[in-house]
Scaffold this active site. Structure first.
Site, PDB file in Angstrom:
ATOM      1  N   HIS A  75       2.659   3.441  -8.665  1.00 40.75           N
ATOM      2  CA  HIS A  75       2.389   2.124  -8.956  1.00 40.75           C
ATOM      3  C   HIS A  75       3.527   1.471  -9.809  1.00 40.75           C
ATOM      4  O   HIS A  75       3.747   0.404  -9.680  1.00 40.75           O
ATOM      5  CB  HIS A  75       1.007   1.907  -9.889  1.00 40.75           C
ATOM      6  N   TRP A  91     -11.638  -2.347  -8.947  1.00 43.22           N
ATOM      7  CA  TRP A  91     -12.008  -1.646  -9.887  1.00 43.22           C
ATOM      8  C   TRP A  91     -13.062  -0.388  -9.825  1.00 43.22           C
ATOM      9  O   TRP A  91     -13.177   0.331 -10.662  1.00 43.22           O
ATOM     10  CB  TRP A  91     -13.073  -2.790 -10.277  1.00 43.22           C
ATOM     11  N   THR A 132     -10.655  -7.131  -5.599  1.00 44.11           N
ATOM     12  CA  THR A 132     -11.874  -6.890  -6.633  1.00 44.11           C
ATOM     13  C   THR A 132     -12.534  -5.754  -6.168  1.00 44.11           C
ATOM     14  O   THR A 132     -13.447  -5.181  -7.171  1.00 44.11           O
ATOM     15  CB  THR A 132     -12.772  -8.038  -5.903  1.00 44.11           C
ATOM     16  N   ASP A 154       0.826  -1.249  -0.013  1.00 47.91           N
ATOM     17  CA  ASP A 154      -0.219  -0.103  -0.218  1.00 47.91           C
ATOM     18  C   ASP A 154       0.872   1.214  -0.046  1.00 47.91           C
ATOM     19  O   ASP A 154       2.001   1.374   0.196  1.00 47.91           O
ATOM     20  CB  ASP A 154      -1.013  -0.102   1.385  1.00 47.91           C
ATOM     21  N   GLY A 155       0.121   2.301  -0.553  1.00 47.20           N
ATOM     22  CA  GLY A 155       0.912   3.594  -0.320  1.00 47.20           C
ATOM     23  C   GLY A 155       1.720   4.209  -1.782  1.00 47.20           C
ATOM     24  O   GLY A 155       2.271   5.383  -1.804  1.00 47.20           O
ATOM     25  N   ASN A 156       1.349   3.366  -2.771  1.00 52.30           N
ATOM     26  CA  ASN A 156       1.778   3.889  -3.980  1.00 52.30           C
ATOM     27  C   ASN A 156       1.427   5.130  -4.385  1.00 52.30           C
ATOM     28  O   ASN A 156       2.107   6.188  -4.999  1.00 52.30           O
ATOM     29  CB  ASN A 156       1.437   2.990  -5.213  1.00 52.30           C
ATOM     30  N   GLU A 175       0.866 -13.507  12.130  1.00 52.94           N
ATOM     31  CA  GLU A 175       1.709 -12.316  12.842  1.00 52.94           C
ATOM     32  C   GLU A 175       1.281 -11.318  11.908  1.00 52.94           C
ATOM     33  O   GLU A 175       1.504 -11.364  10.615  1.00 52.94           O
ATOM     34  CB  GLU A 175       2.676 -12.735  13.093  1.00 52.94           C
ATOM     35  N   LEU A 184      11.020 -20.309  -4.050  1.00 47.35           N
ATOM     36  CA  LEU A 184       9.738 -19.798  -3.683  1.00 47.35           C
ATOM     37  C   LEU A 184       8.614 -19.445  -4.736  1.00 47.35           C
ATOM     38  O   LEU A 184       8.647 -19.564  -5.937  1.00 47.35           O
ATOM     39  CB  LEU A 184      10.292 -18.197  -3.819  1.00 47.35           C
TER      40      LEU A 184
HETATM   41  C1  FPP Z   1      -2.143   0.240  -3.179  1.00 47.32           C
HETATM   42  O1  FPP Z   1      -1.865   1.610  -3.163  1.00 47.32           O
HETATM   43  C2  FPP Z   1      -1.483  -0.514  -4.471  1.00 47.32           C
HETATM   44  C3  FPP Z   1      -2.231  -1.140  -5.367  1.00 47.32           C
HETATM   45  C4  FPP Z   1      -3.471  -0.982  -5.549  1.00 47.32           C
HETATM   46  C5  FPP Z   1      -1.517  -1.815  -6.567  1.00 47.32           C
HETATM   47  C6  FPP Z   1      -0.195  -2.519  -6.210  1.00 47.32           C
HETATM   48  C7  FPP Z   1       0.602  -2.978  -7.256  1.00 47.32           C
HETATM   49  C8  FPP Z   1       1.775  -3.049  -7.447  1.00 47.32           C
HETATM   50  C9  FPP Z   1       2.693  -2.613  -6.526  1.00 47.32           C
HETATM   51  C10 FPP Z   1       2.247  -3.652  -8.632  1.00 47.32           C
HETATM   52  C11 FPP Z   1       2.169  -5.241  -8.851  1.00 47.32           C
HETATM   53  C12 FPP Z   1       3.022  -5.992  -9.813  1.00 47.32           C
HETATM   54  C13 FPP Z   1       2.601  -6.513 -10.890  1.00 47.32           C
HETATM   55  C14 FPP Z   1       3.292  -7.207 -11.800  1.00 47.32           C
HETATM   56  C15 FPP Z   1       1.161  -6.842 -10.909  1.00 47.32           C
HETATM   57  P1  FPP Z   1      -2.802   2.984  -3.319  1.00 47.32           P
HETATM   58  O2  FPP Z   1      -2.634   3.348  -4.746  1.00 47.32           O
HETATM   59  O3  FPP Z   1      -3.955   2.470  -2.707  1.00 47.32           O
HETATM   60  O4  FPP Z   1      -1.985   4.040  -2.385  1.00 47.32           O
HETATM   61  P2  FPP Z   1      -2.396   5.080  -1.543  1.00 47.32           P
HETATM   62  O5  FPP Z   1      -3.147   4.695  -0.611  1.00 47.32           O
HETATM   63  O6  FPP Z   1      -1.200   5.968  -1.118  1.00 47.32           O
HETATM   64  O7  FPP Z   1      -3.416   5.703  -2.625  1.00 47.32           O
END
Ligand code: FPP
Length: 251
Positions: free
Chosen positions: A48, A80, A77, A31-33, A218, A142
């Protein structure tokens, strides 16, 4: 004030970890992208993209430690509901990620898997995942398990539907239904339950992720955003896991 379940930010090296007490299955909510990007004045999708670039590093670290399964929550899910452009960007990540990282993953004997509904995913999303699963199917290291178009409640309902169908067609007797039998109706069939769940970005919740499977996991949280999450942070989470006494309801 930091709580006991949160990262202390202390530096941990892989060499300090107990090589025997390694979690078999680690589940991560990446989370946090979006906030990572906002902090830098970038569009959310840049977060992302940066988050995607972090996946291989953490997967290789997990593999080298001897973790058996690393499940990453890549798209729920519920995701979307996000703006169309953002969803489209997320759906394009597999076609960039796998060609870029597959050689390194192969070199580390990593096996790609997916949990979630194929139905609803565009072909250009699903195809690279399936190709990677096929290419890595004989690897024995893995299991890198992507939760893609995944939601735990929907998974449990589907499991119940299939289980009831088996009772109705006579292949399953109701008094045979126990936790192991039910687990076999979930998308994680055959995988150990997560021992440790990591969530980045300071949110302290589970968000419909592996609810049945995480009954005794955990939980560990860090304020760091996923693109900033390093292998040292991963080792810190494992070190904290190793300090905890797991009692499974006993004393
Ligand atoms: C949540 O951050 C993150 C996601 C919804 C997407 C995570 C996906 C990846 C890191 C890439 C995965 C890689 C592949 C190959 C499929 P957010 O957008 O909710 O962050 P925010 O809470 O700061 O808005």
């Amino acid at each position: 004030m930091l709580n006991w379940f949160q990262s202390k930010g202390s530096k941990t090296n892989a060499s300090e970890l107990d090589k025997v007490n390694v979690p078999r299955h680690v589940a991560v909510i990446m989370d946090g992208n979006g906030r990572w990007a906002k902090q830098r004045g970038l569009p959310r999708v840049a977060g992302h993209h940066s988050g995607m670039k972090n996946v291989r590093k953490i997967a290789v670290a997990a593999s080298k430690l001897g973790v058996e399964v690393l499940t990453l929550y890549a798209f729920s899910t519920e995701n979307w509901k996000r703006p169309k452009d953002e969803v489209e960007f997320l759906m394009k990540l597999p076609q960039e990620f796998f060609p870029l990282e597959i050689d390194e993953l192969m070199a580390n004997n990593v096996q790609i898997r997916m949990i979630g509904w194929e139905r609803g995913l565009p072909e250009h999303t699903l195809e690279p995942v399936k190709a990677a699963m096929k290419r890595t199917e004989n690897n024995t290291g893995l299991i890198l398990n992507f939760a893609l178009n995944y939601g735990s409640r929907a998974e449990m309902l589907d499991g119940i539907r299939n289980l009831v169908a088996d009772v109705q067609n006579g292949t399953l007797a109701p008094d045979m239904i126990d936790e192991d039998v039910y687990s076999g109706y979930l998308l994680t069939k055959g995988l150990p339950d997560p021992d440790l769940m990591i969530r980045t970005s300071g949110e302290i919740r589970i968000s419909n992720f592996l609810l049945w499977q995480m009954a005794y996991s955990e939980l560990w949280f860090t304020d760091k955003f996923w693109p900033d999450f390093t292998t040292d942070d991963f080792y810190e989470a494992i070190a904290e896991y190793q300090r905890r006494a797991r009692r499974y309801g006993g004393v």
